[in-house]
Design a protein around this motif. Structure first.
Motif, PDB file in Angstrom:
ATOM      1  N   SER A   1       3.522  12.227  -2.078  1.00  0.00           N
ATOM      2  CA  SER A   1       4.135  10.998  -2.603  1.00  0.00           C
ATOM      3  C   SER A   1       5.588  11.228  -3.012  1.00  0.00           C
ATOM      4  CB  SER A   1       3.350  10.475  -3.807  1.00  0.00           C
ATOM      5  OG  SER A   1       3.541  11.314  -4.928  1.00  0.00           O
ATOM      6  N   LEU A   2       6.342  10.159  -2.949  1.00  0.00           N
ATOM      7  CA  LEU A   2       7.722  10.193  -3.415  1.00  0.00           C
ATOM      8  C   LEU A   2       7.770  10.487  -4.912  1.00  0.00           C
ATOM      9  CD1 LEU A   2      10.740   9.800  -2.917  1.00  0.00           C
ATOM     10  CD2 LEU A   2      10.388   7.333  -3.199  1.00  0.00           C
TER      11      LEU A   2
ATOM     12  N   ARG B   1       5.768  12.367  -6.638  1.00  0.00           N
ATOM     13  CA  ARG B   1       5.574  13.805  -6.846  1.00  0.00           C
ATOM     14  C   ARG B   1       6.862  14.564  -6.548  1.00  0.00           C
ATOM     15  NH1 ARG B   1       1.185  17.794  -5.972  1.00  0.00           N
ATOM     16  NH2 ARG B   1      -0.216  16.180  -6.687  1.00  0.00           N
ATOM     17  N   GLU B   2       7.549  14.156  -5.497  1.00  0.00           N
ATOM     18  CA  GLU B   2       8.809  14.803  -5.134  1.00  0.00           C
ATOM     19  C   GLU B   2       9.848  14.628  -6.247  1.00  0.00           C
ATOM     20  OE1 GLU B   2      12.369  14.160  -1.922  1.00  0.00           O
ATOM     21  OE2 GLU B   2      10.343  13.692  -1.258  1.00  0.00           O
ATOM     22  N   ILE B   3       9.952  13.413  -6.768  1.00  0.00           N
ATOM     23  CA  ILE B   3      10.900  13.135  -7.853  1.00  0.00           C
ATOM     24  C   ILE B   3      10.501  13.906  -9.103  1.00  0.00           C
ATOM     25  CG2 ILE B   3      11.783  11.341  -9.404  1.00  0.00           C
ATOM     26  CD1 ILE B   3      11.420   9.401  -6.964  1.00  0.00           C
ATOM     27  N   PHE B   4       9.222  13.870  -9.420  1.00  0.00           N
ATOM     28  CA  PHE B   4       8.706  14.573 -10.592  1.00  0.00           C
ATOM     29  C   PHE B   4       9.034  16.062 -10.512  1.00  0.00           C
ATOM     30  CE2 PHE B   4       5.295  16.584 -13.074  1.00  0.00           C
ATOM     31  CZ  PHE B   4       5.409  15.883 -14.252  1.00  0.00           C
ATOM     32  N   SER B   5       8.842  16.629  -9.353  1.00  0.00           N
ATOM     33  CA  SER B   5       9.132  18.042  -9.137  1.00  0.00           C
ATOM     34  C   SER B   5      10.614  18.341  -9.365  1.00  0.00           C
ATOM     35  CB  SER B   5       8.718  18.447  -7.724  1.00  0.00           C
ATOM     36  OG  SER B   5       9.059  19.773  -7.473  1.00  0.00           O
ATOM     37  N   GLY B   6      11.473  17.425  -8.975  1.00  0.00           N
ATOM     38  CA  GLY B   6      12.911  17.631  -9.128  1.00  0.00           C
ATOM     39  C   GLY B   6      13.409  17.547 -10.552  1.00  0.00           C
ATOM     40  N   VAL B   7      12.787  16.709 -11.370  1.00  0.00           N
ATOM     41  CA  VAL B   7      13.277  16.528 -12.740  1.00  0.00           C
ATOM     42  C   VAL B   7      12.480  17.320 -13.768  1.00  0.00           C
ATOM     43  CG1 VAL B   7      14.254  14.253 -12.277  1.00  0.00           C
ATOM     44  CG2 VAL B   7      11.939  14.429 -13.214  1.00  0.00           C
ATOM     45  N   ALA B   8      11.323  17.829 -13.385  1.00  0.00           N
ATOM     46  CA  ALA B   8      10.459  18.524 -14.345  1.00  0.00           C
ATOM     47  C   ALA B   8      10.593  20.037 -14.222  1.00  0.00           C
ATOM     48  CB  ALA B   8       9.011  18.085 -14.161  1.00  0.00           C
ATOM     49  N   ASN B   9      11.807  20.525 -14.221  1.00  0.00           N
ATOM     50  CA  ASN B   9      12.017  21.964 -14.263  1.00  0.00           C
ATOM     51  C   ASN B   9      12.983  22.254 -15.405  1.00  0.00           C
ATOM     52  OD1 ASN B   9      14.894  22.485 -13.268  1.00  0.00           O
ATOM     53  ND2 ASN B   9      14.101  21.199 -11.625  1.00  0.00           N
ATOM     54  N   LYS B  10      12.994  23.494 -15.851  1.00  0.00           N
ATOM     55  CA  LYS B  10      13.757  23.803 -17.064  1.00  0.00           C
ATOM     56  C   LYS B  10      15.231  23.476 -16.944  1.00  0.00           C
ATOM     57  CE  LYS B  10      14.652  28.708 -16.237  1.00  0.00           C
ATOM     58  NZ  LYS B  10      14.437  30.057 -16.734  1.00  0.00           N
ATOM     59  N   TRP B  11      15.837  23.744 -15.788  1.00  0.00           N
ATOM     60  CA  TRP B  11      17.270  23.501 -15.658  1.00  0.00           C
ATOM     61  C   TRP B  11      17.583  22.014 -15.684  1.00  0.00           C
ATOM     62  CZ3 TRP B  11      19.195  27.545 -17.349  1.00  0.00           C
ATOM     63  CH2 TRP B  11      18.816  28.816 -16.935  1.00  0.00           C
TER      64      TRP B  11
ATOM     65  N   ARG C   1       0.832  -1.196   0.000  1.00  0.00           N
ATOM     66  CA  ARG C   1       0.000   0.000   0.000  1.00  0.00           C
ATOM     67  C   ARG C   1       0.869   1.249   0.000  1.00  0.00           C
ATOM     68  NH1 ARG C   1      -1.700   3.632   3.329  1.00  0.00           N
ATOM     69  NH2 ARG C   1      -0.975   2.657   5.226  1.00  0.00           N
ATOM     70  N   ARG C   2       1.910   1.265   0.827  1.00  0.00           N
ATOM     71  CA  ARG C   2       2.796   2.423   0.911  1.00  0.00           C
ATOM     72  C   ARG C   2       3.540   2.625  -0.416  1.00  0.00           C
ATOM     73  NH1 ARG C   2       3.363   7.356   2.191  1.00  0.00           N
ATOM     74  NH2 ARG C   2       5.521   7.977   2.293  1.00  0.00           N
ATOM     75  N   ALA C   3       3.999   1.536  -1.031  1.00  0.00           N
ATOM     76  CA  ALA C   3       4.681   1.638  -2.319  1.00  0.00           C
ATOM     77  C   ALA C   3       3.741   2.211  -3.370  1.00  0.00           C
ATOM     78  CB  ALA C   3       5.213   0.275  -2.750  1.00  0.00           C
ATOM     79  N   SER C   4       2.486   1.784  -3.352  1.00  0.00           N
ATOM     80  CA  SER C   4       1.500   2.293  -4.291  1.00  0.00           C
ATOM     81  C   SER C   4       1.255   3.785  -4.063  1.00  0.00           C
ATOM     82  CB  SER C   4       0.201   1.512  -4.143  1.00  0.00           C
ATOM     83  OG  SER C   4      -0.796   2.066  -4.965  1.00  0.00           O
ATOM     84  N   GLU C   5       1.177   4.192  -2.805  1.00  0.00           N
ATOM     85  CA  GLU C   5       0.988   5.608  -2.486  1.00  0.00           C
ATOM     86  C   GLU C   5       2.204   6.419  -2.906  1.00  0.00           C
ATOM     87  OE1 GLU C   5       0.103   5.673   1.674  1.00  0.00           O
ATOM     88  OE2 GLU C   5      -1.912   4.872   1.394  1.00  0.00           O
ATOM     89  N   ASP C   6       3.399   5.896  -2.687  1.00  0.00           N
ATOM     90  CA  ASP C   6       4.625   6.595  -3.068  1.00  0.00           C
ATOM     91  C   ASP C   6       4.732   6.770  -4.571  1.00  0.00           C
ATOM     92  OD1 ASP C   6       5.688   7.219  -0.614  1.00  0.00           O
ATOM     93  OD2 ASP C   6       7.029   5.491  -0.529  1.00  0.00           O
TER      94      ASP C   6
END
Length: 138
Positions: free
Chosen positions: A20-21, A23-33, A7-12
């Motif tokens: 979620s993890l 979302r955090e990763i997505f935020s880090g790689v989805a910026n112009k730089w 369940r936790r893996a699915s939420e992450d």
């Protein structure tokens, strides 16, 4: 216990969850730089100064912060050579290479639709934007 881990893996992995993890990763790689660095590195290994030269407009501080984030997330591998002065090189990991395919697609999309996007921006700039767009017109 095992169902709790599943369940936790699915939420992450759920990018739509604010905590979620993914979302955090997505935020880090989805910026112009980050996208520009991933695109520039490609299949090459580059030093910090080479990256800074190729990614026009990025400050020393922003390049450092972005590279650290990409390294933390396993997208970039950093190698420090024991020389004087120290030589530091960056390259994409396997995960970074896979992500680069997506970045290349975004770059191709931008090139393909550049004229249409410019036209849409001109139309948008010429409109009276007095309303917020969130209420129906009378």
């Amino acid at each position: 216990m095992e169902s709790e881990q599943i369940r936790r893996a699915s939420e992450d992995a759920n990018v739509m969850r604010a905590d979620s993890l993914a979302r955090e990763i997505f935020s880090g790689v989805a910026n112009k730089w980050a996208l520009l660095i991933i695109n520039v590195l490609g299949a090459r290994t580059l030093r910090f100064t080479e990256l800074r030269t190729e990614v026009e407009g990025i400050s020393h501080k922003m390049l450092t912060q972005t590279l650290r984030g990409l390294e933390r997330d396993g997208v970039v591998h950093r190698t420090v050579h024991a020389t004087v002065p120290p030589r530091v090189e960056y390259r994409l990991t396997e995960a970074g290479g896979a992500l680069r395919e997506t970045v290349n697609g975004m770059c191709a999309w931008t090139r393909r639709y550049l004229d249409e996007i410019e036209a849409a921006r001109r139309r948008f700039a010429g409109q009276d934007r007095g309303d917020t767009g969130d209420r129906p017109s009378a």
